[in-house]
Design a protein around this motif. Sequence first.
Motif, PDB file in Angstrom:
ATOM      1  N   THR A   1       4.866  11.928  -6.173  1.00 34.31           N
ATOM      2  CA  THR A   1       6.039  12.694  -6.626  1.00 34.31           C
ATOM      3  C   THR A   1       7.146  11.808  -7.197  1.00 34.31           C
ATOM      4  N   LYS A   2       7.073  10.505  -6.945  1.00 38.55           N
ATOM      5  CA  LYS A   2       8.237   9.648  -7.227  1.00 38.55           C
ATOM      6  C   LYS A   2       8.488   9.520  -8.726  1.00 38.55           C
ATOM      7  N   VAL A   3       9.661   8.992  -9.074  1.00 43.22           N
ATOM      8  CA  VAL A   3      10.037   8.846 -10.485  1.00 43.22           C
ATOM      9  C   VAL A   3       8.995   7.990 -11.205  1.00 43.22           C
TER      10      VAL A   3
ATOM     11  N   ASP B   1       0.778  -1.236   0.000  1.00 43.09           N
ATOM     12  CA  ASP B   1       0.000   0.000   0.000  1.00 43.09           C
ATOM     13  C   ASP B   1       0.816   1.295   0.000  1.00 43.09           C
ATOM     14  N   ASN B   2       2.056   1.252   0.406  1.00 44.35           N
ATOM     15  CA  ASN B   2       2.906   2.455   0.338  1.00 44.35           C
ATOM     16  C   ASN B   2       4.367   2.053   0.596  1.00 44.35           C
ATOM     17  N   GLY B   3       5.257   3.004   0.445  1.00 47.75           N
ATOM     18  CA  GLY B   3       6.684   2.706   0.577  1.00 47.75           C
ATOM     19  C   GLY B   3       7.113   2.432   2.007  1.00 47.75           C
ATOM     20  N   THR B   4       6.447   3.094   2.964  1.00 50.62           N
ATOM     21  CA  THR B   4       6.784   2.855   4.366  1.00 50.62           C
ATOM     22  C   THR B   4       6.488   1.399   4.720  1.00 50.62           C
ATOM     23  N   ASN B   5       5.301   0.952   4.352  1.00 51.86           N
ATOM     24  CA  ASN B   5       4.947  -0.439   4.657  1.00 51.86           C
ATOM     25  C   ASN B   5       5.756  -1.431   3.818  1.00 51.86           C
TER      26      ASN B   5
ATOM     27  N   SER C   1      15.115  18.911   1.183  1.00 51.78           N
ATOM     28  CA  SER C   1      14.976  17.481   1.484  1.00 51.78           C
ATOM     29  C   SER C   1      16.308  16.974   2.023  1.00 51.78           C
ATOM     30  N   TYR C   2      16.553  17.102   3.364  1.00 56.73           N
ATOM     31  CA  TYR C   2      15.569  17.304   4.405  1.00 56.73           C
ATOM     32  C   TYR C   2      16.131  18.305   5.401  1.00 56.73           C
ATOM     33  N   PRO C   3      15.279  19.213   5.906  1.00 61.41           N
ATOM     34  CA  PRO C   3      15.782  20.264   6.801  1.00 61.41           C
ATOM     35  C   PRO C   3      16.120  19.757   8.201  1.00 61.41           C
TER      36      PRO C   3
ATOM     37  N   PHE D   1      10.087  -0.124  -2.596  1.00 61.25           N
ATOM     38  CA  PHE D   1       9.775   1.014  -3.467  1.00 61.25           C
ATOM     39  C   PHE D   1       8.539   1.746  -2.965  1.00 61.25           C
ATOM     40  N   SER D   2       8.515   3.054  -3.195  1.00 66.55           N
ATOM     41  CA  SER D   2       7.322   3.869  -2.983  1.00 66.55           C
ATOM     42  C   SER D   2       6.837   4.357  -4.343  1.00 66.55           C
ATOM     43  N   PHE D   3       5.508   4.426  -4.504  1.00 65.23           N
ATOM     44  CA  PHE D   3       4.951   5.040  -5.710  1.00 65.23           C
ATOM     45  C   PHE D   3       4.150   6.285  -5.348  1.00 65.23           C
TER      46      PHE D   3
ATOM     47  N   ALA E   1      12.004  10.694   6.687  1.00 60.46           N
ATOM     48  CA  ALA E   1      11.739  10.082   8.003  1.00 60.46           C
ATOM     49  C   ALA E   1      11.152   8.670   7.909  1.00 60.46           C
ATOM     50  N   PRO E   2      10.292   8.368   6.897  1.00 63.34           N
ATOM     51  CA  PRO E   2       9.679   7.027   6.887  1.00 63.34           C
ATOM     52  C   PRO E   2      10.668   5.875   6.859  1.00 63.34           C
ATOM     53  N   THR E   3      11.850   6.065   6.311  1.00 64.14           N
ATOM     54  CA  THR E   3      12.847   4.984   6.349  1.00 64.14           C
ATOM     55  C   THR E   3      13.045   4.542   7.792  1.00 64.14           C
TER      56      THR E   3
ATOM     57  N   ASP F   1      -1.405   6.610  -3.089  1.00 62.81           N
ATOM     58  CA  ASP F   1      -0.313   5.849  -2.468  1.00 62.81           C
ATOM     59  C   ASP F   1      -0.103   4.493  -3.133  1.00 62.81           C
ATOM     60  N   GLY F   2       1.100   3.995  -3.023  1.00 60.97           N
ATOM     61  CA  GLY F   2       1.416   2.645  -3.501  1.00 60.97           C
ATOM     62  C   GLY F   2       2.850   2.307  -3.146  1.00 60.97           C
ATOM     63  N   GLY F   3       3.160   1.014  -3.156  1.00 60.19           N
ATOM     64  CA  GLY F   3       4.529   0.578  -2.872  1.00 60.19           C
ATOM     65  C   GLY F   3       4.727  -0.841  -3.365  1.00 60.19           C
TER      66      GLY F   3
HETATM   67  C1  LIG Z   1      13.656   7.440   0.969  1.00 59.25           C
HETATM   68  C2  LIG Z   1      12.213   7.157   1.257  1.00 59.25           C
HETATM   69  N1  LIG Z   1      11.885   6.053   1.946  1.00 59.25           N
HETATM   70  C3  LIG Z   1      10.599   5.750   2.217  1.00 59.25           C
HETATM   71  C4  LIG Z   1       9.565   6.561   1.808  1.00 59.25           C
HETATM   72  C5  LIG Z   1       8.166   6.201   2.198  1.00 59.25           C
HETATM   73  O1  LIG Z   1       7.294   6.034   1.105  1.00 59.25           O
HETATM   74  P1  LIG Z   1       5.735   6.332   1.253  1.00 59.25           P
HETATM   75  O2  LIG Z   1       5.553   7.816   1.327  1.00 59.25           O
HETATM   76  O3  LIG Z   1       5.143   5.740  -0.004  1.00 59.25           O
HETATM   77  O4  LIG Z   1       5.254   5.626   2.463  1.00 59.25           O
HETATM   78  C6  LIG Z   1       9.861   7.713   1.066  1.00 59.25           C
HETATM   79  C7  LIG Z   1       8.804   8.607   0.559  1.00 59.25           C
HETATM   80  O5  LIG Z   1       8.206   9.379   1.206  1.00 59.25           O
HETATM   81  C8  LIG Z   1      11.213   8.027   0.793  1.00 59.25           C
HETATM   82  O6  LIG Z   1      11.537   9.117   0.099  1.00 59.25           O
END
Ligand SMILES: Cc1ncc(COP(=O)(O)O)c(C=O)c1O
Length: 370
Positions: free
Chosen positions: A185-187, A58-62, A311-313, A180-182, A87-89, A193-195
């Motif tokens: 904004t991503k490439v 469902d997203n890149g974080t997950n 990216s990122y302050p 991967f995150s989709f 931060a999500p990493t 959302d997606g991942g």
């Molecule tokens: C380096 C990095 N890791 C993880 C994420 C998390 O992806 P998402 O926003 O789809 O959860 C992002 C994007 O925000 C990211 O740029």
Amino acid sequence: MTTRVWSYLPEYEREREDILDAVRTVFESGQLVLGDSVRGFEREFATFHDVAHGVGVDNGTNAIVLALRALGIGQGDEVITVANTAAPTVVAIASLGAVPVFVDVRADDYLMDVDQLEAAVTSRTRCVLPVHLYGQCVAMDPVREVARRHGLAVLEDCAQAHGAVHRGEIAGSLGNASAFSFYPTKVLGAYGDGGAVLTADEELAGRLRRLRYYGMDDGRYYVVESPGHNSRLDEVQAEILRRKLRRLPAYLDGRRRIARRYAEGLADTGLVLPAVAEGNEHVYYLYVVRHARRDDLMAELSERDIALNISYPWPVHRMSGFAYLGYPEGSLPVTEMLAGQIFSLPMYPSLDLGTQDKVIDALRDALGAT
Ligand SMILES: Cc1ncc(COP(=O)(O)O)c(C=O)c1O
């Protein structure tokens, strides 16, 4: 109109028919969840990376959370990564009760300083999580070498590096698994959302499929052996991503053309431009520049209605939410220096050249370059 670092609207103008056709295809398919579009996209995305298995989530974080879980990482396990990242990493690691351990980044390409890895390994280390930040890859040979020597998993964070190449190999095929995150904004961005997670390991892929589906096997409904999540990739987003994946090479060409124009237009200004590390083919998810007078420059451009981003302050290790990790100010000096000097210029394939010229001219003026 304010110039911004990113907008999806020009791309939507160009691709509207295809995007709306993707939505119609799913709505008329009779299968709104985990149907042909998710399965097709998983197959095609994995093939694009020459990796055996793709699992849409469902997203890149997950994608990171599930990949870490599938790799067996949990409470108290240490995962080595960087603080110069989204931060999500780090949130993903912490959400499992695992412990993020930071190494600094390099002052030239702002990526993981792989020379610091060895010293960061302890008896609790289980995984190295390199972040291919801004669109180019971490030096993976040393990462893999340290991981091999200490029996660690390697999970690539590819959220910013769709299509990036390192020594002839594509990002996402360089570790035990890749996330991967989709995010739009991503490439390769969805319309929401997606991942996805990629892996060559069939068992790992099976665990990931169960984890994203409550812990159930696709073929054995309503039986949970190990509780999972509901983290399915949406069928509509999958069909849109399938269409857009075919255009990914063209998107990369567009980004590289814009990067070349910035490099030409800003070469003699004193602005530190992105450095491409040896062996890398950069995809320019972000075009990150650096200057000691960053805040003044951004303010001057803002007066001309150009809104830039940082990216990122806040380096992750200095956020209050991660104070418990105990990294004092000065502990990651390059990361902290960068946070005060970097900023990003508008970058997306459909950015029109007139807008880009406006940004270049404004920066040249602000920097006193004639
Ligand atoms: C380096 C990095 N890791 C993880 C994420 C998390 O992806 P998402 O926003 O789809 O959860 C992002 C994007 O925000 C990211 O740029």
